[in-house]
Every structure is written in structure tokens, then in C-alpha cells.
Write an enzyme that holds these catalytic residues in place. Sequence first.
Site, PDB file in Angstrom:
ATOM      1  N   GLU A  22       0.821  -1.210   0.000  1.00  0.00           N
ATOM      2  CA  GLU A  22       0.000   0.000   0.000  1.00  0.00           C
ATOM      3  C   GLU A  22       0.862   1.271   0.000  1.00  0.00           C
ATOM      4  OE1 GLU A  22      -3.534   1.844   2.859  1.00  0.00           O
ATOM      5  OE2 GLU A  22      -2.137   0.339   3.647  1.00  0.00           O
ATOM      6  N   HIS A  23       1.764   1.365   0.954  1.00  0.00           N
ATOM      7  CA  HIS A  23       2.631   2.542   1.099  1.00  0.00           C
ATOM      8  C   HIS A  23       4.086   2.136   0.900  1.00  0.00           C
ATOM      9  CE1 HIS A  23      -0.755   3.281   4.071  1.00  0.00           C
ATOM     10  NE2 HIS A  23      -0.866   4.342   3.288  1.00  0.00           N
TER      11      HIS A  23
END
Length: 414
Positions: A300-301
Site C-alpha cells: 500500500e505505502h
Amino acid sequence: MNVKESVASIIDDVRERGDAAVREFSARFDGWSPESFLLDRESIDRIVERVDDQALEDIRFVQQQVRRFAEHQRASMTDFEVETLPGVRLGQRHVPVTASGAYVPGGRYPLTASAHMTIVTAKVAGVSRVAACTPPLRGQIPPVTVAAMRMAGADEIYVLGGVHAVAALALGTESIARVNILAGPGNAYVAEAKRQLFGEVGIDLFAGPTEILVIADDSADAFVVAVDLLSQAEHGPDSPAVLITTSAPLAAAVREYIEQLLPGMPTRDYAGPAWRDHGEIHVVGSLDEAYTLADRYAFEHVEVLTAEPRKALDAMRDYGALFLGEKTCVSFGDKVIGTNHVLPTRGAARYTGGLWVGKFLKTVTYQEVTDPAASAMLGEVCGRASRVELFEGHARSGDVRAAKYGEAQLTWKP
């Protein structure tokens, strides 16, 4: 009963009994059963008045950042019309959905920022009705969250949470009109509810526990790396935090800092198990190897704390969002910088990006043939192409235009 079965049972009950089921579940799970779950304008005004001026100013600032970025996204999506043949016009338009539902989580953390991401973005897209839900916080209306929802532009604000809230938005009840798309993060039950309701309603994306991956070389500050890894681990005990580095000394220093920092974190009950069970450190031979390994994770990040962080823009493909350089961090993306924080997890970044203006828009097409000769020509081709596929009805639609606007003769009779 497992999560899947529990969610299915709640959805079925809301589908069958509407408001009565919603009220029972709200009382059971949240101890919350007001006369109306919908806040009227006067109630919202009174609630917002209780919020600290600095908090309101900060909300206003953050929403300006989200709105500005979303407006640039919307401007990048242009309608067009082209003439592909003489008298044949084809066009594309981006049409906003009529109604969206914004779920703003509460519970462990009142995620006020989710109001910015799900409501502001929908409004910039042109959604005319945004119905927003947030659960009560320990049996009380959460003032800051309500303020954020109101300032973001929500048309309806319901103090209602959990699977029953999501089901009410998706299916509609006597008092809550259904929406066309659901957006916003939630716990495992809310995520499963969105999965089960997908098809009857659109959703932003399938979401799991938040993830962070840091790519670092020997120029990185080990203390900063450790702090940033733990910043996301505090979301919950199942939140992965991964470091990929070209520096063995940095890897050792990061591990040591994490061991020092964890005992003093107020959120150590979540961050500790997350790091223990889902924390990883990988030492690789080069940044190219680091980028390749990071793409396999498709997290995600992804923070890139290297001497030349922008190289990751060309080197990487599979991620929800990149955070380039030490002056940037995932927490900026979560809370203040303006890009959307609703992002793909569990490898979904291999095939999708995160929530954005385009998620609230339907890209639709239109066609117009104004030239008789073009209609006749297309009719002849349509007839032949359709009969290859044994679609006689389609072929005849082409035949009548080839005959009416050209010189073809019908070989079949009414």
C-alpha cells in the site's frame, strides 16, 4: 460464526427488515439507539460549535489540500468527440454517479481524515448526494468527525457504524436511501460487508490491514526509518512493516531503534505485535534488487529513503502510493498532504490504484452517424460480421440501413 457468516447474516437481516434491523444491531454493537441516526442541520451546528478552533482550522487546511489535488485529477479527465469516418461521430463523457456512501471509521481510532478522502473527493467529482456514516465513539457522537464530514460537504450525516451501516447505505431502508458506490476504510467486518455487497453497489476497493514498506540505502537515517515503520504498525496487530535496504549496518541500527522505541509508544499494544509477527528486514545487493523485491510485495505505502528517491518512479510499478525522500512520510499521506489515503492492500496494487476522483465517475460513450453513405457502409459490414457469429438479428439491423441509405437489397422479407 466466522466473519464471513456473521456479515452475511447481518446483511440478510437489513435486507429483510430495514430500519428495524439497523436499530437492533446499533443497540447491540454500539449501545446506540437515538430517535434518528440522521443528524439534522441544527444538531450538526451545535456539535461543530464544541470543536476546538485549531482543530477546525486544521481540518479546513487538510481539506483544501485534498480538494486541490482532486480538482487537478478531475481536470485531467477530459470529454472528447471525434469523427472517425465522414459523418461518424464517437464521443466519451465522464459522468458522476448519482449518490455515494462514505464510511468514516470510529472505534479504536476515529479516522477523521477518511471524511476528507471519501467526501471531498466525491464532491469534486460532481456527486450530487453523499451520505456519510460514522459510528458513535463510546456511546457518544464524535464531534470532530462530524465537523470534518460537514465541512467536506456531506449531504447526509448518520451516526451509525459497522456492517449494518454499510448494508443500509448499499441496500436502502425506510429512512436511508440507497447509494450507488461505497467508499472508505473499515475493520475486517466492514471490509467483508463491502466485498459481499459488491455488484449490488460499487465499491472503492477491497482493503485489508494497512502496510508500509521502506526502501533505504546507506544515506538513510536509521532513526527516521524506525519511526516511520512503527508509524503504520500502530494501526493494528496485523499491519505489516517491511524494510528493504542495501546497507547491513542500517538494518542493524533500525532493528535496535525499534526495540528502543516500542516500549514507550502509547500504541505499543498494536505496534508491538505487528512488528513481532509481520515486521521484516531484508538486506539486498543493490537498489535494483530492492525495487524488484518491493514490487513483489506490491504494498500500500512505499517510502523511498535513498540518495536519489525519484529513480523509483521509473523503476517501480506495483504500489499504492510512493513517498519520495526523507522530507516526506506515509503519515503525511494519511493525514495532511492531499493525496488520497484509501489505497490498495494485500497485493491489490498489482492491478489497481487507490481511491481518486475517477472512482466516482462513469466513463461512458456515445455514437452518432449523420452521413447516409457511412450508415449504409457500416450496415453492410455489420451484416457480414454478425452472420459470421450467427447473430441474424444483429445482421438485419445492419441490413435495413444498408438498404435504406444505400443500394443494397434485403434478402429476407418481413
